[in-house]
Design a protein around this motif. Structure first.
Motif, mmCIF file in Angstrom:
data_model
loop_
_atom_site.group_PDB
_atom_site.id
_atom_site.type_symbol
_atom_site.label_atom_id
_atom_site.label_comp_id
_atom_site.label_asym_id
_atom_site.label_seq_id
_atom_site.Cartn_x
_atom_site.Cartn_y
_atom_site.Cartn_z
ATOM 1 N N PRO A 191 -14.124 9.895 -5.290
ATOM 2 C CA PRO A 191 -12.607 10.188 -5.325
ATOM 3 C C PRO A 191 -11.632 10.271 -4.133
ATOM 4 C CG PRO A 191 -13.710 12.026 -6.021
ATOM 5 C CD PRO A 191 -14.717 11.080 -5.943
ATOM 6 N N GLN A 192 -12.215 10.605 -3.114
ATOM 7 C CA GLN A 192 -11.615 11.063 -1.689
ATOM 8 C C GLN A 192 -11.447 9.938 -0.798
ATOM 9 O OE1 GLN A 192 -9.873 13.764 -1.338
ATOM 10 N NE2 GLN A 192 -10.765 14.382 -3.548
ATOM 11 N N ALA A 193 -11.959 8.718 -1.217
ATOM 12 C CA ALA A 193 -12.142 7.443 -0.618
ATOM 13 C C ALA A 193 -10.786 6.580 -0.874
ATOM 14 C CB ALA A 193 -13.245 6.610 -0.702
ATOM 15 N N GLU A 194 -9.956 6.535 0.061
ATOM 16 C CA GLU A 194 -8.557 5.758 -0.307
ATOM 17 C C GLU A 194 -8.821 4.449 -0.469
ATOM 18 O OE1 GLU A 194 -7.206 3.246 1.823
ATOM 19 O OE2 GLU A 194 -8.693 3.511 3.444
ATOM 20 N N GLN A 195 -9.718 3.605 -0.054
ATOM 21 C CA GLN A 195 -9.983 2.275 -0.375
ATOM 22 C C GLN A 195 -10.307 1.667 -1.752
ATOM 23 O OE1 GLN A 195 -11.702 3.999 1.780
ATOM 24 N NE2 GLN A 195 -12.466 2.980 3.723
ATOM 25 N N GLY A 196 -10.929 2.747 -2.517
ATOM 26 C CA GLY A 196 -10.973 2.443 -4.086
ATOM 27 C C GLY A 196 -9.783 2.679 -4.725
ATOM 28 N N HIS A 197 -9.024 3.768 -4.260
ATOM 29 C CA HIS A 197 -7.525 3.688 -5.159
ATOM 30 C C HIS A 197 -6.888 2.648 -4.801
ATOM 31 C CE1 HIS A 197 -8.457 7.903 -6.703
ATOM 32 N NE2 HIS A 197 -9.051 8.227 -5.253
ATOM 33 N N SER A 198 -6.931 2.043 -3.568
ATOM 34 C CA SER A 198 -5.976 1.149 -2.900
ATOM 35 C C SER A 198 -6.414 -0.223 -3.759
ATOM 36 C CB SER A 198 -6.159 0.848 -1.712
ATOM 37 O OG SER A 198 -5.405 -0.234 -1.170
ATOM 38 N N ALA A 199 -7.825 -0.379 -4.001
ATOM 39 C CA ALA A 199 -8.089 -1.722 -4.662
ATOM 40 C C ALA A 199 -7.851 -1.612 -6.006
ATOM 41 C CB ALA A 199 -9.603 -2.040 -4.435
ATOM 42 N N LEU A 200 -8.138 -0.582 -6.665
ATOM 43 C CA LEU A 200 -7.762 -0.392 -8.001
ATOM 44 C C LEU A 200 -6.344 -0.583 -8.489
ATOM 45 C CD1 LEU A 200 -8.713 0.470 -10.961
ATOM 46 C CD2 LEU A 200 -8.727 2.582 -10.269
ATOM 47 N N GLY A 201 -5.377 0.058 -7.525
ATOM 48 C CA GLY A 201 -4.047 -0.195 -7.758
ATOM 49 C C GLY A 201 -3.663 -1.256 -7.879
ATOM 50 N N ALA A 202 -3.977 -2.114 -6.591
ATOM 51 C CA ALA A 202 -3.603 -3.622 -6.608
ATOM 52 C C ALA A 202 -4.098 -4.321 -7.819
ATOM 53 C CB ALA A 202 -4.474 -4.000 -5.303
ATOM 54 N N VAL A 203 -5.149 -4.264 -8.175
ATOM 55 C CA VAL A 203 -5.822 -5.101 -9.433
ATOM 56 C C VAL A 203 -5.026 -4.547 -10.659
ATOM 57 C CG1 VAL A 203 -7.645 -5.472 -11.103
ATOM 58 C CG2 VAL A 203 -7.931 -5.433 -8.556
#
Length: 592
Positions: free
Chosen positions: A69-81
């Motif tokens: 949960p602290q890795a911004e890349q996952g949130h960024s990718a999920l948000g874009a999708v």
């Protein structure tokens, strides 16, 4: 707005490298089992994106967010999708979390800006677009056309049309064959009322994509704004190309209304409402068209729906109140119109319509008050002065009425109503020369006014201008063949001219008409009684009433139809059919 294009999802391999580097910095040791699973899920998400499988990509990136949960890349990718799949609010939440972790994530910034634009939050989108543009300029890389277009839309939504035009033009430098972008640029020019450039862009869009319905719509609207009558053909083509597009149907209908073609607009609005049953805009436009077409009961149903959805819509309330008055339901109209006046005290129409309701309820004093309020807002409106004069007349206040009607006539010399009413008032107050003058003015403007000719004949009789009186009364008789009064007045004039034979003939005609009118009234009463009995299933009594009606007036079509319905109830279908034929024959002859 359409979903973001696939190349707008900046979930690239560079992000994967950043993810792994972040893991090593954060832990300074071999990644845990959870991080390894997150890394595998991230790679799987990237692979799913490459195959354009957004559903699988979403599931993989959701796993990344859960595991790390602290890795911004996952949130960024999920948000874009999520944004790309239409789950915009959820996507924004993830993108905002990504930027909270790493504010310099340019990919998250861009995707979040596009998402903000999509939900209509330009004030949040514009700073992100601006920051992304600055970074791109520093790195000497062009912005993608769809990003520039999103930037332009946000600027336009923020009323920065000039800058929006600049950004949209920049988008077209890298995507000059995009018909949709040309259409959007044309729309921006149209907002500036730069019709020539707008028309050029819409024409270019159609050249690139002849089936782009919205471009035909926009071109047609611009052509109409320029006074080009051929614009309607473009609007029709738009409606034909996109028969399932409610927005195009709505705009096409509004264009028809602008050309006073309500009857043609009504089915178009009905189609729009069928496509979007919950559309308040379509309901409202259809209601107004129906109201203007004297279909008040249908309009009332729709206007009630609009007012229920928009309880502070004073204009809709005003129209609802007027429709109720048109349907002779002034008692129900009164609270609606009082509410509309409370919501919009500066609306002349609201005061005017409230006054009309008061007149219908014989509350003439209240009508006078409302019309005076309206005149304070619009002192040079001839219709308001006429309405006020009429309200005074209905109170038998000729002193108050005459100056208002004189003002109305002065302000609009082309309207026949004010001089006609003035003629009546002057006659009633013994000013016969003035009455004749005003009645002649009115009849020159509207010759087809039988009552006016009858009044003028009476005035000439008072002035002892007997030939003029005879001529006016004969015209009244021509226009009002069923009225006995002009015959009686003419008979009196003929007596004064020493024509007793002709006078006697006119009196006989008057007597025949009075007898006929009396019989028609009796037939109406009996027919109403027959219809009431039929509703109560008293068929025998209804037949008696309908037969009585026809004994009074054999040419009363409604009695024939009522008798046919009653005979049908008794199974006498042949006799019923004969009665219907009689009704049709009577109607063909022009009888009701």
């Amino acid at each position: 707005m359409d979903k973001l294009p696939q190349d707008g999802l900046f979930v690239a391999k560079a992000m994967l490298i950043g993810w792994m580097a972040l893991s090593k910095v954060a832990f300074s040791q071999e990644p845990s089992a959870a991080l390894k699973k997150a890394d595998a899920a991230y790679r799987a998400g990237q692979a799913a994106l490459a195959q354009k499988d957004l559903s699988a990509a979403q599931a993989d990136f959701e796993q990344v967010v859960q595991l790390a949960p602290q890795a911004e890349q996952g949130h960024s990718a999920l948000g874009a999708v999520l944004v790309s799949r239409g789950q915009v609010k959820e996507g924004i939440h993830e993108l905002e979390r990504a930027l909270a972790i790493k504010s310099s994530d340019s990919t998250a910034q861009m995707n979040l800006a596009m998402a903000y634009e999509q939900i209509g939050s330009p004030e949040k989108a514009i700073p992100l677009f601006s920051r992304w543009e600055v970074e791109a300029r520093l790195e000497k890389r062009p912005l993608p056309s769809y990003v520039l277009a999103g930037y332009a839309r946000s600027l336009a939504a923020n009323h920065q049309i000039g800058l929006a035009v600049t950004k949209m033009k920049a988008a077209l430098t890298t995507d000059s064959q995009n018909a949709g972008l040309h259409d959007e640029l044309g729309s921006l020019h149209a907002q500036q009322k730069d019709w020539a450039h707008a028309r050029g862009e819409f024409a270019k869009a159609i050249q690139l994509n002849p089936n782009l319905a919205v471009a035909h719509l926009h071109l047609g609207l611009v052509m109409q704004a320029q006074g080009d009558k051929d614009g309607m053909s473009e609007l029709m083509q738009a409606a034909q190309l996109a028969p399932q597009d409610a927005m195009i149907a709505l705009e096409f209908g509004k264009a028809l209304v602008a050309e006073w073609k309500d009857e043609q607009a009504i089915p178009v609005f009905q189609q729009a409402l069928e496509l979007e049953p919950n559309s308040i805009a379509a309901s409202y436009q259809l209601a107004l068209a129906l109201q203007r077409s004297n279909r008040a009961p249908e309009a009332i149903v729709l206007l009630r729906k609009v007012v229920a959805a928009e309880p502070n819509n004073a204009e809709a309330m005003t129209n609802l109140g007027m429709a109720l008055c048109q349907a002779q339901e002034a008692k129900d109209a009164l609270p609606v119109l009082e509410r509309s006046v409370a919501l919009a005290p500066e609306s002349v129409t609201a005061h005017q319509n409230l006054a009309a309701a008061y007149v219908q309820l014989s509350q003439f004093g209240d009508a006078v008050v409302e019309l005076r309020r309206a005149l304070k807002l619009e002192p040079d409106a001839p219709q308001l002065h006429y309405n006020l004069g009429l309200a005074f007349k209905l109170q038998d206040d000729a002193v108050g009425a005459i100056p208002e009607l004189e003002t109305a006539q002065r302000l609009d010399p082309s309207a026949p109503e004010a001089p006609y009413l003035l003629g009546v008032l002057y006659m009633q107050t013994g000013r016969y020369e003035d009455a004749a003058r005003e009645m002649n003015v009115s009849l020159k403007l509207r010759p087809e006014n039988g009552d006016g000719w009858a009044t003028l004949g009476s005035v000439y009789d008072k002035l002892n201008k007997l030939p003029e009186a005879t001529s006016a009364l004969r015209e009244a008789i021509r226009q009002l063949p069923g009225q006995p009064d002009p015959h009686l007045t003419l008979a009196a004039v003929l007596v004064k001219q020493n024509q007793p034979g002709e006078a006697s003939a006119e009196r006989r005609k008057a007597a025949e008409l009075m007898r006929s009118n009396m019989n028609r009234q009796r037939a109406e009463v009996a027919t109403n009684a027959g219809n009431s009995a039929l509703r109560n299933n008293d068929v025998a009594s209804s037949i008696t009433q309908f037969q009585d009606a026809l004994s009074y007036d054999a040419n009363y079509a409604e009695a024939h139809l009522g008798l046919a319905a009653a005979l049908d109830r008794q199974g006498k279908t042949a006799e019923a059919a004969a009665e219907r034929q009689k009704a049709e024959a009577v109607k063909t002859l022009g009888n009701p």
